[in-house]
Design a protein around this motif. Structure first.
Motif, mmCIF file in Angstrom:
data_model
loop_
_atom_site.group_PDB
_atom_site.id
_atom_site.type_symbol
_atom_site.label_atom_id
_atom_site.label_comp_id
_atom_site.label_asym_id
_atom_site.label_seq_id
_atom_site.Cartn_x
_atom_site.Cartn_y
_atom_site.Cartn_z
ATOM 1 N N LEU A 119 -45.938 -31.313 48.002
ATOM 2 C CA LEU A 119 -46.014 -30.067 47.229
ATOM 3 C C LEU A 119 -46.777 -28.984 47.998
ATOM 4 N N GLU A 120 -47.872 -29.368 48.640
ATOM 5 C CA GLU A 120 -48.646 -28.422 49.451
ATOM 6 C C GLU A 120 -47.764 -27.833 50.566
ATOM 7 N N ASN A 121 -47.022 -28.695 51.241
ATOM 8 C CA ASN A 121 -46.119 -28.225 52.289
ATOM 9 C C ASN A 121 -45.022 -27.330 51.713
ATOM 10 N N GLY A 122 -44.508 -27.695 50.548
ATOM 11 C CA GLY A 122 -43.477 -26.893 49.899
ATOM 12 C C GLY A 122 -43.969 -25.501 49.547
ATOM 13 N N ARG A 123 -45.185 -25.413 49.040
ATOM 14 C CA ARG A 123 -45.759 -24.104 48.715
ATOM 15 C C ARG A 123 -45.989 -23.283 49.982
ATOM 16 N N ALA A 124 -46.467 -23.922 51.044
ATOM 17 C CA ALA A 124 -46.699 -23.221 52.309
ATOM 18 C C ALA A 124 -45.376 -22.723 52.899
ATOM 19 N N GLN A 125 -44.332 -23.544 52.810
ATOM 20 C CA GLN A 125 -43.022 -23.136 53.327
ATOM 21 C C GLN A 125 -42.477 -21.952 52.545
ATOM 22 N N ARG A 126 -42.604 -22.017 51.218
ATOM 23 C CA ARG A 126 -42.132 -20.905 50.382
ATOM 24 C C ARG A 126 -42.887 -19.626 50.716
ATOM 25 N N ALA B 177 -44.269 -18.827 53.568
ATOM 26 C CA ALA B 177 -43.812 -18.362 54.885
ATOM 27 C C ALA B 177 -42.470 -17.653 54.758
ATOM 28 N N ILE B 178 -41.575 -18.203 53.954
ATOM 29 C CA ILE B 178 -40.264 -17.585 53.747
ATOM 30 C C ILE B 178 -40.416 -16.246 53.036
ATOM 31 N N ASP B 179 -41.271 -16.193 52.010
ATOM 32 C CA ASP B 179 -41.495 -14.946 51.281
ATOM 33 C C ASP B 179 -42.054 -13.856 52.190
ATOM 34 N N ARG B 180 -42.880 -14.245 53.153
ATOM 35 C CA ARG B 180 -43.443 -13.279 54.112
ATOM 36 C C ARG B 180 -42.465 -12.977 55.248
ATOM 37 N N PHE C 195 -43.167 -29.072 59.779
ATOM 38 C CA PHE C 195 -44.163 -30.071 59.404
ATOM 39 C C PHE C 195 -43.858 -31.437 60.009
ATOM 40 N N GLU C 196 -44.884 -32.261 60.106
ATOM 41 C CA GLU C 196 -44.682 -33.684 60.352
ATOM 42 C C GLU C 196 -44.226 -34.306 59.033
ATOM 43 N N PRO C 197 -43.393 -35.337 59.086
ATOM 44 C CA PRO C 197 -42.989 -36.003 57.848
ATOM 45 C C PRO C 197 -44.196 -36.577 57.106
ATOM 46 N N VAL C 198 -44.117 -36.530 55.796
ATOM 47 C CA VAL C 198 -45.160 -37.077 54.933
ATOM 48 C C VAL C 198 -44.763 -38.465 54.440
ATOM 49 N N VAL C 199 -43.472 -38.657 54.207
ATOM 50 C CA VAL C 199 -42.964 -39.881 53.600
ATOM 51 C C VAL C 199 -41.773 -40.411 54.404
ATOM 52 N N LYS C 200 -41.744 -41.733 54.564
ATOM 53 C CA LYS C 200 -40.566 -42.398 55.132
ATOM 54 C C LYS C 200 -40.053 -43.378 54.088
ATOM 55 N N LEU C 201 -38.802 -43.175 53.655
ATOM 56 C CA LEU C 201 -38.139 -44.075 52.722
ATOM 57 C C LEU C 201 -37.011 -44.783 53.458
ATOM 58 N N THR C 202 -36.789 -46.037 53.121
ATOM 59 C CA THR C 202 -35.716 -46.810 53.749
ATOM 60 C C THR C 202 -35.040 -47.715 52.733
ATOM 61 N N THR C 203 -33.842 -48.141 53.083
ATOM 62 C CA THR C 203 -33.171 -49.194 52.331
ATOM 63 C C THR C 203 -33.495 -50.498 53.051
ATOM 64 N N LEU D 134 -41.755 -30.711 49.236
ATOM 65 C CA LEU D 134 -41.172 -30.828 47.899
ATOM 66 C C LEU D 134 -41.201 -29.460 47.240
ATOM 67 N N ASN D 135 -40.073 -29.071 46.659
ATOM 68 C CA ASN D 135 -39.996 -27.819 45.924
ATOM 69 C C ASN D 135 -40.936 -27.924 44.736
ATOM 70 N N PRO D 136 -41.871 -26.973 44.578
ATOM 71 C CA PRO D 136 -42.829 -27.070 43.477
ATOM 72 C C PRO D 136 -42.213 -26.881 42.088
ATOM 73 N N ASP D 137 -40.989 -26.361 42.014
ATOM 74 C CA ASP D 137 -40.354 -26.114 40.723
ATOM 75 C C ASP D 137 -39.486 -27.275 40.242
ATOM 76 N N ILE D 138 -38.897 -28.014 41.177
ATOM 77 C CA ILE D 138 -38.018 -29.140 40.835
ATOM 78 C C ILE D 138 -38.260 -30.265 41.826
#
Length: 118
Positions: free
Chosen positions: A13-20, A22-25, A32-40, A52-56
């Motif tokens: 969420l912190e990264n998502g807010r920072a990205q938003r 940066a885009i707004d500016r 960013f470096e990845p925060v999470v690695k998911l696998t099957t 992560l988008n802070p709204d959804i």
């Protein structure tokens, strides 16, 4: 089922807010470096998530399903929480994953190797 820890969610969420911001500016997109690695555990799919988008509950990251070249894009955490591998096993979060590259660097490597390597 909870795929990610609350600390990981907060960082996404912190990264998502920072990205938003940066885009707004109209600044350069943040890499960013990845925060999470998911696998099957029963397949070749891997997701490296950076924000992560802070709204959804939609995350951004590198997604590789093991079928073709991995791609940068958006994925629903709700959908990931219900996804299953070929043998019906749920996704797992690699709690020992320590990123060594930014998401752009992982994407470049994945284009070369046609899979996500960590």
């Amino acid at each position: 089922m909870t795929l990610i820890t609350s600390a990981q969610r907060q960082k996404l969420l912190e990264n998502g807010r920072a990205q938003r911001a940066a885009i707004d500016r109209q600044d350069q997109v943040l890499d960013f470096e990845p925060v999470v690695k998911l696998t099957t555990p029963d397949g070749n799919a891997t997701w490296l998530l950076t924000e992560l988008n802070p709204d959804i509950d939609v995350a951004f990251g590198l997604c590789g399903l093991g079928l073709a070249e991995p791609e940068l894009g958006y994925v629903s955490l709700v959908e990931l929480s219900t996804a299953r591998g070929p043998l019906g096993l749920p996704l797992e979060c690699d709690l020992h994953f320590v990123p060594t590259l930014t998401i752009a660097a992982y994407a470049e490597l994945s284009r070369e190797h046609r899979r996500i390597g960590t």
